[in-house]
Design a protein around this motif. Structure first.
Motif, short mmCIF file in Angstrom:
data_model
loop_
_atom_site.label_atom_id
_atom_site.label_comp_id
_atom_site.label_asym_id
_atom_site.label_seq_id
_atom_site.Cartn_x
_atom_site.Cartn_y
_atom_site.Cartn_z
N PRO A 315 27.39 35.94 48.66
CA PRO A 315 26.54 36.67 47.72
C PRO A 315 27.37 37.39 46.67
N PRO A 316 26.74 37.83 45.57
CA PRO A 316 27.50 38.48 44.49
C PRO A 316 28.34 39.66 44.95
N GLY A 317 27.82 40.49 45.85
CA GLY A 317 28.59 41.64 46.31
C GLY A 317 29.88 41.23 47.00
N GLN A 318 29.80 40.20 47.84
CA GLN A 318 31.00 39.74 48.53
C GLN A 318 31.99 39.12 47.56
N LEU A 319 31.49 38.38 46.58
CA LEU A 319 32.37 37.80 45.57
C LEU A 319 33.09 38.88 44.78
N ALA A 320 32.39 39.97 44.48
CA ALA A 320 33.01 41.08 43.75
C ALA A 320 34.14 41.69 44.56
N VAL A 321 33.93 41.85 45.87
CA VAL A 321 34.98 42.39 46.74
C VAL A 321 36.17 41.44 46.79
N ILE A 322 35.89 40.14 46.93
CA ILE A 322 36.96 39.15 46.97
C ILE A 322 37.78 39.19 45.69
N LEU A 323 37.11 39.30 44.54
CA LEU A 323 37.80 39.36 43.26
C LEU A 323 38.72 40.58 43.19
N LEU A 324 38.20 41.73 43.54
CA LEU A 324 38.99 42.96 43.45
C LEU A 324 40.18 42.93 44.40
N VAL A 325 39.95 42.46 45.63
CA VAL A 325 41.03 42.43 46.62
C VAL A 325 42.10 41.43 46.22
N LYS A 326 41.66 40.25 45.78
CA LYS A 326 42.64 39.21 45.42
C LYS A 326 43.45 39.61 44.19
N MET A 327 42.80 40.22 43.21
CA MET A 327 43.55 40.68 42.03
C MET A 327 44.56 41.74 42.43
N ALA A 328 44.14 42.67 43.27
CA ALA A 328 45.07 43.70 43.74
C ALA A 328 46.22 43.07 44.52
N ALA A 329 45.91 42.07 45.36
CA ALA A 329 46.95 41.41 46.15
C ALA A 329 47.93 40.66 45.24
N LEU A 330 47.43 40.02 44.20
CA LEU A 330 48.30 39.31 43.26
C LEU A 330 49.23 40.29 42.55
N VAL A 331 48.69 41.39 42.06
CA VAL A 331 49.50 42.37 41.34
C VAL A 331 50.55 42.99 42.26
N VAL A 332 50.16 43.32 43.48
CA VAL A 332 51.10 43.92 44.43
C VAL A 332 52.19 42.93 44.81
N ALA A 333 51.79 41.69 45.15
CA ALA A 333 52.77 40.69 45.56
C ALA A 333 53.77 40.40 44.45
N ALA A 334 53.27 40.29 43.23
CA ALA A 334 54.15 40.01 42.09
C ALA A 334 55.02 41.20 41.74
N SER A 335 54.59 42.40 42.08
CA SER A 335 55.32 43.61 41.71
C SER A 335 56.33 44.05 42.75
N ALA A 336 56.09 43.69 44.01
CA ALA A 336 56.85 44.28 45.11
C ALA A 336 58.10 43.49 45.49
N GLY A 337 58.49 42.50 44.69
CA GLY A 337 59.74 41.81 44.96
C GLY A 337 59.60 40.49 45.67
N PHE A 338 58.37 40.07 46.02
CA PHE A 338 58.20 38.74 46.58
C PHE A 338 58.47 37.70 45.50
N ARG A 339 58.91 36.52 45.91
CA ARG A 339 59.22 35.46 44.95
C ARG A 339 58.07 34.46 44.95
N GLY A 340 57.51 34.19 43.77
CA GLY A 340 56.41 33.24 43.69
C GLY A 340 55.76 33.23 42.33
N GLY A 341 54.88 32.27 42.12
CA GLY A 341 54.20 32.11 40.84
C GLY A 341 52.81 32.70 40.86
N ARG A 342 52.24 32.84 39.67
CA ARG A 342 50.96 33.52 39.52
C ARG A 342 49.81 32.60 39.12
N ILE A 343 50.09 31.31 38.89
CA ILE A 343 49.04 30.41 38.41
C ILE A 343 48.05 30.06 39.52
N PHE A 344 48.53 29.70 40.69
CA PHE A 344 47.63 29.30 41.77
C PHE A 344 46.69 30.45 42.19
#
Length: 447
Positions: A315-344
């Motif tokens: 449902p839309p509410g769950q999709l909104a949570v997924i979006l927020l969590v995944k964006m936060a996870a991408l920003v944290v992973a890319a910022s915290a020194g892990f090695r990897g790409g951002r396209i996938f």
């Protein structure tokens, strides 16, 4: 396409070696070799990561009698992954290469002794559920190996060309088709110091990309199969407006993460030591994984398929949570020194954004909505219109959306073109404490 007429002046020839037929044929040999070897290295890396993935997320939980998707297990694995990556970056020679937050897709060659540490941290990140893809590190590995190999067996091939062929081959292997490499290199071949037409300059990168994609196909890999979404069908004028709304909103959402990126990077790196900031990154990713669940882990390609396999289950509410969590996870992973790409991860975010847009705008067919979401997020994060168009069509497996996307990409580009890229620049690093003063490096440069 018509060429110049007899009355028209001949085009100016750029300086550098001419791309004669004989030269193209001879250079096709190292191009084929680079294509095959680049695909093999990607396949081997992913195979090892998959085996470790099974150990962490299937075999060990089964042996312990616990659920692999239990929140506390997600937290434990990601925290342990942060600790392991931090140890490698700290102690292994070369410190796993440069911070991926500071590198673009077209990587510069690294010294060979740096590559083992880089490979190890990428495998750990892919298997441990970190929200990054393999694209930046594997391109860096393949470029470095290709230049070292070709320098020994074919010294007449310029290192710059060798690196370009390795990039093209790896992109072809990653996406399972040379089309993606051709689109990326269309914007790059202008820098090649050699004469000839556009297709003359694209010839060798396409040979390498074709060899890489065919090798990937033979090994059973690829970007993925078409989703079960219903085809879009006949274009409708009103869908242009609705699709543009979804794509622009997705791009704007991506820009929020992009503007937070340097701030989060500065906050993590204020801790100065990789054991501290990478471990903290693993802890934060673990907490985010507890909130978002397994669907928000890993690079996101398989998880995109899960979303699209049953859109009604989200449902839309769950999709909104997924979006927020995944964006936060991408920003944290890319910022915290892990090695990897951002396209996938951007592709996954685009799928979720498109599904949310389709749910909020029921008049918009889901296939077009998802394609527009992917277009907007990938365009914002990768900043390449060709790649965004290609991935958007590939994810929905529906070529009928392409005419609409070719128009919708225009207002979406206006949204992102003025904004900063998702990249930590030298100016950003200047605002942080200089790495040369860090006691753990023991040298001026880690890469």
């Amino acid at each position: 396409m018509p060429g110049p007429t007899a009355a028209s002046p001949a085009p100016a020839t750029p300086p550098g070696p001419q791309l004669t037929v004989r030269r193209l044929v001879l250079l096709s040999i190292p191009a084929l070799l680079i294509g095959v070897l680049s695909a093999l290295s990607l396949w081997l890396l992913e195979q090892i990561a998959d085996r470790l993935d099974d150990v962490l997320w299937t075999n060990t939980p089964q042996a312990l009698g616990i659920a692999p998707d239990a929140p506390w297990w997600i937290f434990t694995v990601l925290t342990a992954t942060g600790i392991a990556v931090g140890l490698v970056v700290w102690l292994v020679p070369g410190h796993a290469g440069p911070d991926s937050a500071t590198t673009e897709l077209a990587a510069k060659p690294l010294q060979l002794w740096v590559l083992p540490g880089l490979v190890v941290v990428v495998i750990l990140s892919l298997a441990g559920g970190v929200s990054l893809g393999p694209e930046n590190p594997i391109i860096a590995v393949n470029v470095s190996l290709a230049i070292a190999l070709v320098a020994r067996i074919a010294k007449a091939v310029p290192p710059e060309l060798t690196g370009a062929l390795a990039i093209s081959a790896t992109i072809g292997a990653l996406f399972g088709t040379p089309v993606a490499a051709a689109l990326v290199f269309t914007g790059m071949v202008g820098e090649f110091k050699m004469g000839g037409s556009l297709w003359d300059k694209l010839f060798l990168p396409l040979v390498a990309a074709g060899a890489g994609s065919v090798t990937t196909f033979l090994l059973g890999g690829g970007f993925g199969t078409a989703t079960p979404l219903a085809p879009y069908g006949t274009p409708q004028a009103f869908d242009l407006l609705l699709g543009a709304i979804v794509a622009c909103a997705a791009a704007a959402f991506g820009l929020v993460g992009i503007y937070l990126f340097p701030l989060v990077h500065r906050a993590f790196h204020a801790l100065r030591h990789p054991m501290l900031y990478i471990t903290l990154g693993g802890v934060v990713l673990g907490l985010l994984g507890m909130i978002g669940g397994p669907i928000t882990l890993f690079k996101g390609l398989e998880q995109s398929g899960e979303l699209l396999a049953d859109p009604d289950a989200y449902p839309p509410g769950q999709l909104a949570v997924i979006l927020l969590v995944k964006m936060a996870a991408l920003v944290v992973a890319a910022s915290a020194g892990f090695r990897g790409g951002r396209i996938f991860p951007a592709v996954f975010l685009g799928v979720a954004a498109g599904m949310l847009g389709g749910a909020l705008l029921p008049g918009l067919p889901l296939s077009l909505a998802v394609a527009c979401g992917v277009l907007g997020l990938v365009l914002a994060i990768a900043r390449d219109g060709w790649v965004a168009l290609f991935v958007a069509v590939a994810m929905v497996g529906d070529i009928t959306v392409l005419p609409m996307l070719c128009i919708i990409v225009l207002p979406t580009w206006l949204v992102v073109t003025w904004a900063r890229e998702m990249l930590i620049t030298p100016a950003d690093l200047a605002r942080e404490r200089p790495e040369a003063s860090l006691p753990w490096t023991g040298a001026r440069s880690a890469g």
